[in-house]
Design an enzyme around this catalytic site. Structure first.
Site, PDB file in Angstrom:
ATOM      1  N   GLY A  61       0.903  -1.260  -0.049  1.00  0.00           N
ATOM      2  CA  GLY A  61      -0.036  -0.041   0.091  1.00  0.00           C
ATOM      3  C   GLY A  61       0.877   1.341   0.135  1.00  0.00           C
ATOM      4  O   GLY A  61       0.459   2.192  -0.341  1.00  0.00           O
ATOM      5  N   PHE A  62       2.175   1.178   0.423  1.00  0.00           N
ATOM      6  CA  PHE A  62       2.899   2.377   0.456  1.00  0.00           C
ATOM      7  C   PHE A  62       3.429   2.670  -0.824  1.00  0.00           C
ATOM      8  O   PHE A  62       3.404   3.625  -1.595  1.00  0.00           O
ATOM      9  CB  PHE A  62       4.024   2.246   1.502  1.00  0.00           C
ATOM     10  CG  PHE A  62       4.781   3.351   1.934  1.00  0.00           C
ATOM     11  CD1 PHE A  62       4.345   4.257   2.760  1.00  0.00           C
ATOM     12  CD2 PHE A  62       5.926   3.814   1.018  1.00  0.00           C
ATOM     13  CE1 PHE A  62       5.199   5.303   3.154  1.00  0.00           C
ATOM     14  CE2 PHE A  62       6.758   4.957   1.144  1.00  0.00           C
ATOM     15  CZ  PHE A  62       6.289   5.770   2.053  1.00  0.00           C
ATOM     16  N   ASN A 109      -8.077   4.629   5.369  1.00  0.00           N
ATOM     17  CA  ASN A 109      -8.109   4.877   4.064  1.00  0.00           C
ATOM     18  C   ASN A 109      -9.083   4.161   3.340  1.00  0.00           C
ATOM     19  O   ASN A 109      -9.445   2.920   3.585  1.00  0.00           O
ATOM     20  CB  ASN A 109      -6.579   4.451   3.656  1.00  0.00           C
ATOM     21  CG  ASN A 109      -6.543   3.147   2.848  1.00  0.00           C
ATOM     22  OD1 ASN A 109      -6.791   2.707   2.150  1.00  0.00           O
ATOM     23  ND2 ASN A 109      -6.180   2.046   3.975  1.00  0.00           N
ATOM     24  N   PHE A 113      -7.465   0.660  -4.302  1.00  0.00           N
ATOM     25  CA  PHE A 113      -6.604   0.009  -5.277  1.00  0.00           C
ATOM     26  C   PHE A 113      -6.367   0.908  -6.350  1.00  0.00           C
ATOM     27  O   PHE A 113      -6.381   0.575  -7.583  1.00  0.00           O
ATOM     28  CB  PHE A 113      -7.030  -1.360  -5.912  1.00  0.00           C
ATOM     29  CG  PHE A 113      -7.182  -2.372  -4.936  1.00  0.00           C
ATOM     30  CD1 PHE A 113      -6.424  -2.487  -3.725  1.00  0.00           C
ATOM     31  CD2 PHE A 113      -7.727  -3.601  -5.290  1.00  0.00           C
ATOM     32  CE1 PHE A 113      -6.658  -3.624  -2.693  1.00  0.00           C
ATOM     33  CE2 PHE A 113      -7.632  -4.795  -4.240  1.00  0.00           C
ATOM     34  CZ  PHE A 113      -7.173  -4.661  -3.193  1.00  0.00           C
ATOM     35  N   SER A 172      -8.624  -6.376   1.115  1.00  0.00           N
ATOM     36  CA  SER A 172      -8.970  -5.186   1.629  1.00  0.00           C
ATOM     37  C   SER A 172     -10.330  -4.681   1.515  1.00  0.00           C
ATOM     38  O   SER A 172     -11.001  -5.130   0.644  1.00  0.00           O
ATOM     39  CB  SER A 172      -8.193  -4.267   0.262  1.00  0.00           C
ATOM     40  OG  SER A 172      -6.781  -4.397   0.308  1.00  0.00           O
ATOM     41  N   ASN A 174     -11.869  -2.114   0.390  1.00  0.00           N
ATOM     42  CA  ASN A 174     -12.275  -1.008  -0.293  1.00  0.00           C
ATOM     43  C   ASN A 174     -12.640  -1.410  -1.707  1.00  0.00           C
ATOM     44  O   ASN A 174     -12.677  -0.477  -2.499  1.00  0.00           O
ATOM     45  CB  ASN A 174     -11.041   0.239  -0.126  1.00  0.00           C
ATOM     46  CG  ASN A 174     -10.983   0.743   0.971  1.00  0.00           C
ATOM     47  OD1 ASN A 174     -12.032   1.162   1.544  1.00  0.00           O
ATOM     48  ND2 ASN A 174      -9.798   0.874   1.379  1.00  0.00           N
ATOM     49  N   THR A 175     -12.624  -2.734  -1.828  1.00  0.00           N
ATOM     50  CA  THR A 175     -13.108  -3.174  -3.190  1.00  0.00           C
ATOM     51  C   THR A 175     -14.178  -4.042  -2.966  1.00  0.00           C
ATOM     52  O   THR A 175     -14.192  -5.087  -2.364  1.00  0.00           O
ATOM     53  CB  THR A 175     -11.928  -3.947  -3.986  1.00  0.00           C
ATOM     54  OG1 THR A 175     -10.797  -3.169  -4.138  1.00  0.00           O
ATOM     55  CG2 THR A 175     -12.465  -4.759  -5.248  1.00  0.00           C
ATOM     56  N   LYS A 213      -3.216 -12.714   2.124  1.00  0.00           N
ATOM     57  CA  LYS A 213      -3.292 -11.894   3.080  1.00  0.00           C
ATOM     58  C   LYS A 213      -4.685 -11.705   3.616  1.00  0.00           C
ATOM     59  O   LYS A 213      -5.765 -11.432   2.648  1.00  0.00           O
ATOM     60  CB  LYS A 213      -2.750 -10.400   2.361  1.00  0.00           C
ATOM     61  CG  LYS A 213      -3.052  -9.095   3.291  1.00  0.00           C
ATOM     62  CD  LYS A 213      -2.065  -7.972   2.924  1.00  0.00           C
ATOM     63  CE  LYS A 213      -2.378  -6.867   3.979  1.00  0.00           C
ATOM     64  NZ  LYS A 213      -1.499  -5.760   3.426  1.00  0.00           N
ATOM     65  N   ASN A 242      -4.600  -7.393   7.097  1.00  0.00           N
ATOM     66  CA  ASN A 242      -5.161  -6.056   6.625  1.00  0.00           C
ATOM     67  C   ASN A 242      -5.683  -5.065   7.719  1.00  0.00           C
ATOM     68  O   ASN A 242      -5.732  -5.311   8.546  1.00  0.00           O
ATOM     69  CB  ASN A 242      -6.077  -6.404   5.544  1.00  0.00           C
ATOM     70  CG  ASN A 242      -5.872  -5.304   4.130  1.00  0.00           C
ATOM     71  OD1 ASN A 242      -5.511  -3.961   4.119  1.00  0.00           O
ATOM     72  ND2 ASN A 242      -5.473  -6.104   3.077  1.00  0.00           N
TER      73      ASN A 242
HETATM   74  C1  FMN Z   1      -2.915   4.198   3.316  1.00  0.00           C
HETATM   75  C2  FMN Z   1      -2.817   2.666   3.326  1.00  0.00           C
HETATM   76  C3  FMN Z   1      -2.927   1.917   2.195  1.00  0.00           C
HETATM   77  C4  FMN Z   1      -2.937   0.515   2.081  1.00  0.00           C
HETATM   78  N1  FMN Z   1      -3.013  -0.002   0.960  1.00  0.00           N
HETATM   79  C5  FMN Z   1      -2.873  -1.322   0.663  1.00  0.00           C
HETATM   80  C6  FMN Z   1      -2.943  -2.149  -0.302  1.00  0.00           C
HETATM   81  O1  FMN Z   1      -3.100  -1.589  -1.345  1.00  0.00           O
HETATM   82  N2  FMN Z   1      -2.792  -3.547  -0.193  1.00  0.00           N
HETATM   83  C7  FMN Z   1      -2.858  -4.166   0.685  1.00  0.00           C
HETATM   84  O2  FMN Z   1      -2.675  -5.588   0.757  1.00  0.00           O
HETATM   85  N3  FMN Z   1      -2.601  -3.753   2.065  1.00  0.00           N
HETATM   86  C8  FMN Z   1      -2.852  -2.069   1.971  1.00  0.00           C
HETATM   87  N4  FMN Z   1      -2.778  -1.521   3.374  1.00  0.00           N
HETATM   88  C9  FMN Z   1      -2.784  -2.310   4.460  1.00  0.00           C
HETATM   89  C10 FMN Z   1      -1.392  -2.340   5.231  1.00  0.00           C
HETATM   90  O3  FMN Z   1      -0.318  -3.336   4.356  1.00  0.00           O
HETATM   91  C11 FMN Z   1      -1.243  -2.989   6.427  1.00  0.00           C
HETATM   92  O4  FMN Z   1      -1.858  -4.514   6.143  1.00  0.00           O
HETATM   93  C12 FMN Z   1      -2.281  -2.298   7.532  1.00  0.00           C
HETATM   94  O5  FMN Z   1      -1.987  -1.003   7.273  1.00  0.00           O
HETATM   95  C13 FMN Z   1      -1.868  -2.608   8.915  1.00  0.00           C
HETATM   96  O6  FMN Z   1      -0.598  -2.236   9.227  1.00  0.00           O
HETATM   97  P1  FMN Z   1      -0.066  -0.929   9.721  1.00  0.00           P
HETATM   98  O7  FMN Z   1      -1.018  -0.519  11.054  1.00  0.00           O
HETATM   99  O8  FMN Z   1       1.417  -1.087  10.151  1.00  0.00           O
HETATM  100  O9  FMN Z   1      -0.388   0.236   8.887  1.00  0.00           O
HETATM  101  C14 FMN Z   1      -2.740  -0.024   3.431  1.00  0.00           C
HETATM  102  C15 FMN Z   1      -2.733   0.510   4.208  1.00  0.00           C
HETATM  103  C16 FMN Z   1      -2.858   1.977   4.455  1.00  0.00           C
HETATM  104  C17 FMN Z   1      -2.707   2.760   5.827  1.00  0.00           C
END
Ligand code: FMN
Length: 362
Positions: A61-62, A109, A113, A172, A174-175, A213, A242
């Site tokens: 996601g980063f 967020n 995607f 995720s 959001n889909t 995941k 996630n």
């Molecule tokens: C802004 C943002 C966008 C993310 N986009 C995705 C993504 O595209 N695909 C995915 O598998 N997880 C995505 N995640 C989830 C992170 O990979 C992670 O699983 C989740 O944020 C929990 O970890 P954290 O508390 O360290 O952020 C996103 C998280 C954030 C904050």
């Protein structure tokens, strides 16, 4: 204050999506500090047949479109997971779609995607040289996909030659409909098809380990079902978890009711409990990556003791800045030594029972 700290403080004051875009641009230009990715041999391990210099990775996601992998790789993390990437480019949801909850050091967020699509990402990643660190590629499906299984198979074929491991993202929030793929019937169908598509005339042609995941909002029963399916379909690992669609009562940020997935410290206990339940359900037979709310050596170590062979983080990086990986690894090294472990892998799952049964505030 170093120049990096100064720039980081400026970026932190911007709207979160602009801050993120600017950070990616800076990373693309190579404007980034460099930290070593290994503080001690006790942190080196082999998981899914891959050697990791340290167990702390950057979560998906980063770097959604695999633009900044080369610079991220130099921040001292043990691995970087790019994506989620979809077959076709996708704009994602309308802005604003990402919110800081400063008081909770959390993020909500609903990006949906947004990414450049696989072909552009593949062009970028095919320039990768062998000396770079471990690369995971996280794949998902487009919002308008009517053929999810075929889409995952095609995405898998495309990224297999480039990835050290591949993550199938079915969690995720959001889909629309994506998380339904976690139901046992759909998941078994998906994973069996994927496993079949990796072989041609009984010879395995697509080799990187495949990880799944999952969401933190699954029940223990659902986790047990997923673990069973993973064990029988040749999945190499599970990533737990996630973001959550729940809103723990203790979060204070005034954007708490924004729709989307919540990440950061408020997700820590929930995702660690689900990680431990997954560890026990898999009986330690499948390596796990623990994600959710890690922001320190202590929280990373707790994930490991709850059952994670490797750990990922995202949200804390946006609050703490680029020195985070190094400080976590240094602290983790001390924690392991204090507990008389020779290697980080010796601590995996030691507290799984405690975390699996823990009554958590939610
Ligand atoms: C802004 C943002 C966008 C993310 N986009 C995705 C993504 O595209 N695909 C995915 O598998 N997880 C995505 N995640 C989830 C992170 O990979 C992670 O699983 C989740 O944020 C929990 O970890 P954290 O508390 O360290 O952020 C996103 C998280 C954030 C904050």
């Amino acid at each position: 204050m170093t120049i990096t700290d100064f720039l980081f403080e400026i970026v932190r004051k911007l709207d979160p999506e602009r801050a993120h875009l600017l950070t990616i641009q800076a990373l693309k230009l190579g404007i980034t500090p460099r930290y070593s990715n290994n503080s001690d041999g006790a942190l080196i391990s082999e998981v899914f047949g891959i050697k990791f210099q340290n167990p702390i990775g950057l979560a998906a996601g980063f770097d959604k479109s695999a633009e900044a992998f080369y610079s991220l790789d130099k921040l001292g993390c043990g691995f970087v997971e790019v994506g989620t990437l979809t077959l076709k480019p996708q704009a994602g949801n309308e802005r604003p779609r990402v919110f800081r909850l400063e008081e909770d050091q959390a993020i909500i967020n609903r990006y949906g995607f947004n990414n450049d699509g696989l072909s552009r990402a593949v062009k970028r990643l095919s320039k990768r040289v062998k000396s770079t660190g471990v690369l995971g590629i996280n794949i998902g499906i487009n919002k308008d996909s009517t053929t999810p299984i075929a889409d995952y198979e095609e995405a898998l074929r495309i990224v297999s030659p480039l990835a050290d491991y591949i993550t199938i993202n079915i969690s995720s929030p959001n889909t629309p409909g994506l998380r339904d793929l976690q139901s046992s019937e759909k998941l078994e169908k998906l994973l069996r098809s994927i496993e079949k598509s990796r072989f041609e005339n009984e010879v395995q042609i697509l080799t990187p380990p495949i990880l799944l995941k999952i969401a933190p909002d699954l029940t223990e029963k659902e986790i047990k079902e997923i673990a069973q399916i993973a064990l029988k379909t040749g999945v190499s690992g599970l990533i737990v978890s996630n973001t959550t669609v729940t809103r723990p009562s203790f979060i204070k940020g005034n954007r708490r009711s924004e729709q989307g997935g919540l990440s950061g410290p408020p997700l820590f206990e929930l995702s660690t409990k689900k990680l431990a339940q997954t560890y026990l359900a898999c009986k330690g037979k499948i390596p796990l990556i623990g994600v959710g709310g890690v922001d320190s050596a202590e929280t990373a170590y707790a994930k490991i003791r709850a059952g994670a062979n490797l750990v990922q983080l995202y949200t804390a990086l946006t609050y703490r800045g680029p020195c985070l990986f190094k400080s976590i690894n240094d602290g983790l090294n001390l924690l392991i030594k204090n507990d008389n472990f020779r290697n980080v892998q010796d601590a995996v799952g030691i507290d799984a029972k405690y975390w699996a049964d823990k009554k958590i505030l939610n």
